[in-house]
Scaffold this motif. Structure first.
Motif, PDB file in Angstrom:
ATOM      1  N   ALA A 240       0.835  -1.204   0.000  1.00  0.00           N
ATOM      2  CA  ALA A 240       0.000   0.000   0.000  1.00  0.00           C
ATOM      3  C   ALA A 240       0.873   1.258   0.000  1.00  0.00           C
ATOM      4  N   LYS A 241       1.948   1.245   0.791  1.00  0.00           N
ATOM      5  CA  LYS A 241       2.849   2.399   0.880  1.00  0.00           C
ATOM      6  C   LYS A 241       3.530   2.669  -0.454  1.00  0.00           C
ATOM      7  N   TRP A 242       4.091   1.635  -1.076  1.00  0.00           N
ATOM      8  CA  TRP A 242       4.784   1.813  -2.347  1.00  0.00           C
ATOM      9  C   TRP A 242       3.815   2.263  -3.440  1.00  0.00           C
ATOM     10  N   GLY A 243       2.600   1.725  -3.387  1.00  0.00           N
ATOM     11  CA  GLY A 243       1.603   2.146  -4.362  1.00  0.00           C
ATOM     12  C   GLY A 243       1.310   3.636  -4.255  1.00  0.00           C
ATOM     13  N   LYS A 244       1.247   4.118  -3.033  1.00  0.00           N
ATOM     14  CA  LYS A 244       0.986   5.536  -2.801  1.00  0.00           C
ATOM     15  C   LYS A 244       2.129   6.407  -3.317  1.00  0.00           C
ATOM     16  N   VAL A 245       3.384   5.971  -3.046  1.00  0.00           N
ATOM     17  CA  VAL A 245       4.557   6.726  -3.498  1.00  0.00           C
ATOM     18  C   VAL A 245       4.632   6.747  -5.027  1.00  0.00           C
ATOM     19  N   ILE A 246       4.417   5.584  -5.627  1.00  0.00           N
ATOM     20  CA  ILE A 246       4.501   5.468  -7.091  1.00  0.00           C
ATOM     21  C   ILE A 246       3.426   6.319  -7.762  1.00  0.00           C
ATOM     22  N   LYS A 247       2.228   6.304  -7.221  1.00  0.00           N
ATOM     23  CA  LYS A 247       1.143   7.118  -7.785  1.00  0.00           C
ATOM     24  C   LYS A 247       1.445   8.599  -7.633  1.00  0.00           C
ATOM     25  N   ALA A 248       1.958   8.970  -6.461  1.00  0.00           N
ATOM     26  CA  ALA A 248       2.288  10.377  -6.204  1.00  0.00           C
ATOM     27  C   ALA A 248       3.397  10.857  -7.114  1.00  0.00           C
ATOM     28  N   ALA A 249       4.309   9.927  -7.485  1.00  0.00           N
ATOM     29  CA  ALA A 249       5.419  10.288  -8.359  1.00  0.00           C
ATOM     30  C   ALA A 249       4.981  10.402  -9.820  1.00  0.00           C
ATOM     31  N   GLY A 250       3.734  10.010 -10.082  1.00  0.00           N
ATOM     32  CA  GLY A 250       3.220  10.115 -11.448  1.00  0.00           C
ATOM     33  C   GLY A 250       3.749   9.052 -12.378  1.00  0.00           C
ATOM     34  N   ILE A 251       4.192   7.917 -11.828  1.00  0.00           N
ATOM     35  CA  ILE A 251       4.726   6.836 -12.668  1.00  0.00           C
ATOM     36  C   ILE A 251       3.569   6.017 -13.220  1.00  0.00           C
ATOM     37  N   GLU A 252       3.469   5.943 -14.531  1.00  0.00           N
ATOM     38  CA  GLU A 252       2.406   5.174 -15.177  1.00  0.00           C
ATOM     39  C   GLU A 252       2.861   3.719 -15.319  1.00  0.00           C
ATOM     40  N   PRO A 253       2.006   2.740 -14.967  1.00  0.00           N
ATOM     41  CA  PRO A 253       2.369   1.335 -15.148  1.00  0.00           C
ATOM     42  C   PRO A 253       2.724   1.031 -16.602  1.00  0.00           C
ATOM     43  N   GLU A 254       3.774   0.230 -16.757  1.00  0.00           N
ATOM     44  CA  GLU A 254       4.240  -0.107 -18.114  1.00  0.00           C
ATOM     45  C   GLU A 254       3.522  -1.341 -18.646  1.00  0.00           C
TER      46      GLU A 254
END
Length: 317
Positions: free
Chosen positions: A303-317
């Motif tokens: 859950a934590k990493w998902g939040k960081v990744i979303k906040a960083a604007g990284i789009e799933p490849e």
């Protein structure tokens, strides 16, 4: 009642016998990163102790690439007898599901957690030939020429750490992916990329050897290995805090009694002299858990990493 109990006891006999006989053959520790990486170094330290405890050989199988997906998929499909162990990190079991649209494995359903193994931080490094002597100088250059500087990463931890730097510092730096952090280090030394945020196990030897310059540390407190290096938060990137962790998993269908015994072996291995040497030399911390504690920790970290990744604007490849 006695007949029912006898029947239950008969049903449990195979599992009990398997646990008592375990381990009866050599182990394979599958590592998602290349030889020389932090995970590889830890796996080899643990292997030494497991062999001493069981008199069974341990083969470390490095399956680098695809952000750990190849290794995780291979481990998930292995025989569920406790002989194949995935020695991995938050890359495969917390971050990847947020970085990729389709995974060839399920981080939860395909694995039985065994134990946590260790935790650590990362360090922002540049080549000693780089003109940048501080985080402030590096970020000033990045702001002056958006998209000109590049950062390499050989794991999800390294990738997300770089993206978090971009996000919190408000800079545009090009990402260059690698199969492992040591490979990225090679290009950093050769001048093909400008910077990276790497695990201490990979970075510290290069820093101590005078090949890399450390500019900032990734967690909220300084590294005992690099006490003179400020945290990225101290260096002006306010709110920056990003670490990583190691853990062990086996295929989901592995009998609970075997998981329990493997947990005992690896918890002992985490306390062994080879593992202590690894933790001391890399500035990381020993960390062991029960299988149940690791499952809960993994859920929270995902859950934590998902939040960081979303906040960083990284789009799933």
């Amino acid at each position: 009642m006695s007949a029912a109990l006898a029947l239950l006891g008969t049903a449990l006999l195979p599992a009990v016998a398997q646990a008592q006989a375990y381990p009866s053959k050599p182990f394979t520790f599958i590592v998602p990163f290349a030889a020389g990486s932090a995970t590889d170094q830890l796996a080899r330290a643990l292997a030494t102790s497991v062999t001493e405890q069981t008199r069974q050989a341990v083969v470390v199988d490095n399956k680098a690439g695809a952000s750990g997906m190849l290794a995780a998929q291979t481990a998930a499909r292995a025989a569920a007898d406790g002989s194949t162990v995935l020695i991995t990190t938050n890359t495969t079991h917390a971050a990847n599901e947020h970085l990729y649209k389709k995974l060839p494995y399920d981080p939860v359903k395909d694995f039985a957690p065994v134990t946590g193994l260790g935790k650590g931080g990362q360090v922002l490094v540049v080549s000693v030939a780089s003109p940048y002597k501080s985080v402030a100088e590096l970020l000033a250059a990045a702001k002056k020429s958006p998209g000109k500087l590049s950062f390499g990463s050989g794991s999800s931890s390294s990738r997300v750490a770089g993206e978090m730097l971009k996000q919190l510092a408000g800079v545009d730096i090009l990402h260059v992916p690698y199969k492992s952090n040591p490979l990225a280090i090679t290009d950093l030394l050769g001048g093909q990329i400008d910077l990276m945020i790497t695990d201490t196990a990979t970075g510290v030897p290069q820093i101590k050897g005078g090949k890399l310059r450390a500019l900032g540390y990734s967690t909220h407190k300084r590294s005992p290995q690099l006490p003179e290096v400020p945290t990225l938060d101290e260096a002006g990137v306010k709110g920056y805090d990003m670490g990583y962790w190691f853990a062990a998993y086996v295929p989901a269908a592995t009998p609970p009694a075997v998981v329990h015994r493997l947990n005992e072996l690896l918890v002992n291995a985490v306390k062994s002299a080879p593992a202590r040497a690894f933790f001391e030399s890399t500035g990381s911390d020993a960390w062991s858990t029960s299988p149940e504690e690791l499952a809960k920790f993994q859920a929270a970290e995902t859950a934590k990493w998902g939040k960081v990744i979303k906040a960083a604007g990284i789009e799933p490849e």
